[in-house]
Every structure is written in C-alpha cells, then in structure tokens.
Write a protein that holds these residues in place. Structure first.
Motif, PDB file in Angstrom:
ATOM      1  N   ALA A   1       0.837  -1.206   0.000  1.00 21.41           N
ATOM      2  CA  ALA A   1       0.000   0.000   0.000  1.00 21.41           C
ATOM      3  C   ALA A   1       0.870   1.253   0.000  1.00 21.41           C
ATOM      4  N   GLU A   2       1.914   1.241   0.809  1.00 15.52           N
ATOM      5  CA  GLU A   2       2.812   2.407   0.877  1.00 15.52           C
ATOM      6  C   GLU A   2       3.515   2.631  -0.460  1.00 15.52           C
ATOM      7  N   TYR A   3       4.023   1.568  -1.069  1.00 16.59           N
ATOM      8  CA  TYR A   3       4.764   1.706  -2.324  1.00 16.59           C
ATOM      9  C   TYR A   3       3.854   2.062  -3.501  1.00 16.59           C
ATOM     10  N   SER A   4       2.589   1.661  -3.446  1.00 17.07           N
ATOM     11  CA  SER A   4       1.652   1.942  -4.541  1.00 17.07           C
ATOM     12  C   SER A   4       1.084   3.354  -4.455  1.00 17.07           C
ATOM     13  N   SER A   5       0.950   3.875  -3.256  1.00 19.40           N
ATOM     14  CA  SER A   5       0.410   5.221  -3.075  1.00 19.40           C
ATOM     15  C   SER A   5       1.372   6.253  -3.638  1.00 19.40           C
ATOM     16  N   THR A   6       0.802   7.365  -4.127  1.00 20.88           N
ATOM     17  CA  THR A   6       1.610   8.411  -4.748  1.00 20.88           C
ATOM     18  C   THR A   6       1.179   9.772  -4.234  1.00 20.88           C
ATOM     19  N   GLU A   7       2.158  10.592  -3.905  1.00 25.00           N
ATOM     20  CA  GLU A   7       1.876  11.961  -3.500  1.00 25.00           C
ATOM     21  C   GLU A   7       1.908  12.855  -4.725  1.00 25.00           C
ATOM     22  N   GLN A   8       1.216  13.964  -4.645  1.00 25.48           N
ATOM     23  CA  GLN A   8       1.093  14.891  -5.780  1.00 25.48           C
ATOM     24  C   GLN A   8       2.455  15.304  -6.332  1.00 25.48           C
ATOM     25  N   ALA A   9       3.349  15.741  -5.490  1.00 25.28           N
ATOM     26  CA  ALA A   9       4.641  16.264  -5.953  1.00 25.28           C
ATOM     27  C   ALA A   9       5.779  15.287  -5.649  1.00 25.28           C
ATOM     28  N   GLU A  10       5.511  14.003  -5.756  1.00 26.12           N
ATOM     29  CA  GLU A  10       6.523  12.998  -5.457  1.00 26.12           C
ATOM     30  C   GLU A  10       7.669  13.082  -6.471  1.00 26.12           C
ATOM     31  N   PRO A  11       8.911  13.149  -6.003  1.00 21.00           N
ATOM     32  CA  PRO A  11      10.049  13.212  -6.922  1.00 21.00           C
ATOM     33  C   PRO A  11      10.137  11.945  -7.785  1.00 21.00           C
ATOM     34  N   VAL A  12      10.639  12.102  -8.976  1.00 23.26           N
ATOM     35  CA  VAL A  12      10.709  10.996  -9.937  1.00 23.26           C
ATOM     36  C   VAL A  12      11.531   9.831  -9.377  1.00 23.26           C
ATOM     37  N   LEU A  13      12.652  10.118  -8.742  1.00 27.52           N
ATOM     38  CA  LEU A  13      13.485   9.046  -8.184  1.00 27.52           C
ATOM     39  C   LEU A  13      12.754   8.281  -7.089  1.00 27.52           C
ATOM     40  N   GLU A  14      11.982   8.988  -6.284  1.00 29.04           N
ATOM     41  CA  GLU A  14      11.183   8.337  -5.235  1.00 29.04           C
ATOM     42  C   GLU A  14      10.122   7.442  -5.855  1.00 29.04           C
ATOM     43  N   THR A  15       9.487   7.917  -6.920  1.00 34.48           N
ATOM     44  CA  THR A  15       8.475   7.125  -7.628  1.00 34.48           C
ATOM     45  C   THR A  15       9.099   5.852  -8.189  1.00 34.48           C
ATOM     46  N   MET A  16      10.255   5.979  -8.801  1.00 32.77           N
ATOM     47  CA  MET A  16      10.940   4.821  -9.380  1.00 32.77           C
ATOM     48  C   MET A  16      11.357   3.832  -8.292  1.00 32.77           C
ATOM     49  N   LYS A  17      11.827   4.348  -7.171  1.00 33.86           N
ATOM     50  CA  LYS A  17      12.246   3.500  -6.052  1.00 33.86           C
ATOM     51  C   LYS A  17      11.056   2.720  -5.491  1.00 33.86           C
ATOM     52  N   LYS A  18       9.926   3.406  -5.289  1.00 36.68           N
ATOM     53  CA  LYS A  18       8.734   2.749  -4.748  1.00 36.68           C
ATOM     54  C   LYS A  18       8.197   1.683  -5.706  1.00 36.68           C
ATOM     55  N   ALA A  19       8.218   1.972  -7.007  1.00 35.96           N
ATOM     56  CA  ALA A  19       7.751   0.993  -7.989  1.00 35.96           C
ATOM     57  C   ALA A  19       8.623  -0.258  -7.963  1.00 35.96           C
ATOM     58  N   ALA A  20       9.921  -0.080  -7.868  1.00 35.27           N
ATOM     59  CA  ALA A  20      10.836  -1.222  -7.799  1.00 35.27           C
ATOM     60  C   ALA A  20      10.615  -2.028  -6.521  1.00 35.27           C
ATOM     61  N   GLN A  21      10.392  -1.332  -5.400  1.00 37.68           N
ATOM     62  CA  GLN A  21      10.153  -2.021  -4.133  1.00 37.68           C
ATOM     63  C   GLN A  21       8.832  -2.791  -4.175  1.00 37.68           C
ATOM     64  N   ALA A  22       7.813  -2.221  -4.812  1.00 41.51           N
ATOM     65  CA  ALA A  22       6.529  -2.914  -4.938  1.00 41.51           C
ATOM     66  C   ALA A  22       6.694  -4.182  -5.766  1.00 41.51           C
ATOM     67  N   ALA A  23       7.429  -4.098  -6.857  1.00 38.83           N
ATOM     68  CA  ALA A  23       7.644  -5.270  -7.712  1.00 38.83           C
ATOM     69  C   ALA A  23       8.411  -6.361  -6.967  1.00 38.83           C
ATOM     70  N   LYS A  24       9.316  -5.975  -6.076  1.00 35.39           N
ATOM     71  CA  LYS A  24      10.104  -6.947  -5.316  1.00 35.39           C
ATOM     72  C   LYS A  24       9.271  -7.713  -4.289  1.00 35.39           C
ATOM     73  N   LEU A  25       8.066  -7.240  -4.016  1.00 29.15           N
ATOM     74  CA  LEU A  25       7.174  -7.954  -3.096  1.00 29.15           C
ATOM     75  C   LEU A  25       6.501  -9.139  -3.777  1.00 29.15           C
ATOM     76  N   CYS A  26       6.744  -9.292  -5.080  1.00 29.33           N
ATOM     77  CA  CYS A  26       6.099 -10.344  -5.874  1.00 29.33           C
ATOM     78  C   CYS A  26       7.121 -11.364  -6.352  1.00 29.33           C
ATOM     79  N   THR A  27       6.629 -12.572  -6.624  1.00 29.01           N
ATOM     80  CA  THR A  27       7.485 -13.630  -7.132  1.00 29.01           C
ATOM     81  C   THR A  27       7.824 -13.369  -8.594  1.00 29.01           C
ATOM     82  N   GLU A  28       8.777 -14.089  -9.084  1.00 27.29           N
ATOM     83  CA  GLU A  28       9.173 -14.021 -10.500  1.00 27.29           C
ATOM     84  C   GLU A  28       8.830 -15.359 -11.127  1.00 27.29           C
ATOM     85  N   PRO A  29       7.827 -15.512 -11.944  1.00 32.58           N
ATOM     86  CA  PRO A  29       6.836 -14.526 -12.379  1.00 32.58           C
ATOM     87  C   PRO A  29       5.666 -14.456 -11.401  1.00 32.58           C
TER      88      PRO A  29
END
Length: 162
Positions: free
Chosen positions: A37-65
């Motif tokens: 939930a934390e990694y998927s949520s987005t703030e209005q003025a979230e920096p691009v690097l923070e967005t990229m970091k959160k997306a990567a962390q969210a993906a790491k919560l899942c198995t491959e594939p």
C-alpha cells in the motif's frame, strides 16, 4: 541450587518472550500488504526518483513470475518483476495523488510455504481535479521463498461473479 533455579526461570522467560514476540507468518504477510500500500500510493509532488524506487520495491514484493488476472481488463498472464515494475510506474504516473489501502485482510495459511489471502483494496485519490474512490475485492496467493513471503498471484473478484 537457588542460582540454578533462578537461571532456569530466566531462560524460560526469555524463550517465552522470544516466541511470543516473534512475528507469525500471518503478521509477516499483513506487513507485506502495508508495504505494498505504501509503495503503490503516490503523493502529488513525489520526486521521480522516489516514484521509481517505490515501484521497484513494490515489484520486489512479488514472485518471478507473478500471475495477474483481471477479467474486466482481459488480463490473465504472468508478469516478470521488470514488467511489474513498469506497470507500477505507469500506474503511479496516471494516478499522481492516490492512496492505496487494504482492508478486511483474511489470511488462510494453506501450508508451510503457501497462503491464500482475500482482501479489499480501497483507492482514494484525485485525477484531473476529480475525486475518485474505488474498491476491489482481491484474491491473492502468497508463497514463502527463502523465508520471505512474496505475492505470487492476484485475482480481482468481479462483482457480478460473486
């Protein structure tokens, strides 16, 4: 003799405290939902690097594939972590001021390394100056890999199917 009894009592109390405070598998899985939930949520003025970091962390919560099934969107396939990362980035870009929350989490641990989870995902946010609120029931499978619980499949339960 009293020292041995005292030492044994202290050891028993310490062991009991460790067992009591050690997080159960259910607590670990619930913690993964808080992170997702934390990694998927987005703030209005979230920096691009923070967005990229959160997306990567969210993906790491899942198995491959990870299997994703959303009948209404005609999605029924496995995604690699790279593809999940790209999807999270796309979602966060389209939903710039959005909060994700999981409610009514029911965890059914089916074995030592598998759990079935049913939860309600609530999305609240603003898109083009319009307030949105959506809720989805989701069936999720979690698998324990190398001692860590990861999400291995997500199925959105269609309202008319229930």
């Amino acid at each position: 003799m009293n020292n041995k009894i005292l030492l044994t009592a202290i050891l028993l109390v310490v062991c009991g405290a460790i067992l009591f405070l050690w997080p159960s598998d259910e607590k670990k899985i619930r913690g993964k939902f808080a992170s997702l939930a934390e990694y998927s949520s987005t703030e209005q003025a979230e920096p691009v690097l923070e967005t990229m970091k959160k997306a990567a962390q969210a993906a790491k919560l899942c198995t491959e594939p990870c299997l994703i099934h959303v009948e209404s969107l005609k999605i029924d396939r496995e995604f690699s972590q790279k593809e999940l990362n790209e999807r999270f980035l796309m979602m966060k870009k389209r939903l710039p001021d959005t909060e994700f929350k999981f409610h009514d989490i029911v965890v059914d641990i089916a074995g030592d390394d598998r759990a079935e989870v049913t939860t309600t995902l609530r999305i609240v946010g603003t898109i083009v100056d319009e307030q949105i609120t959506d809720a989805y029931e989701i069936d999720i499978t979690a698998e324990k890999r190398d001692g860590d619980w990861l999400f291995s499949s997500f199925t959105v339960v269609e309202f008319m199917k229930k």
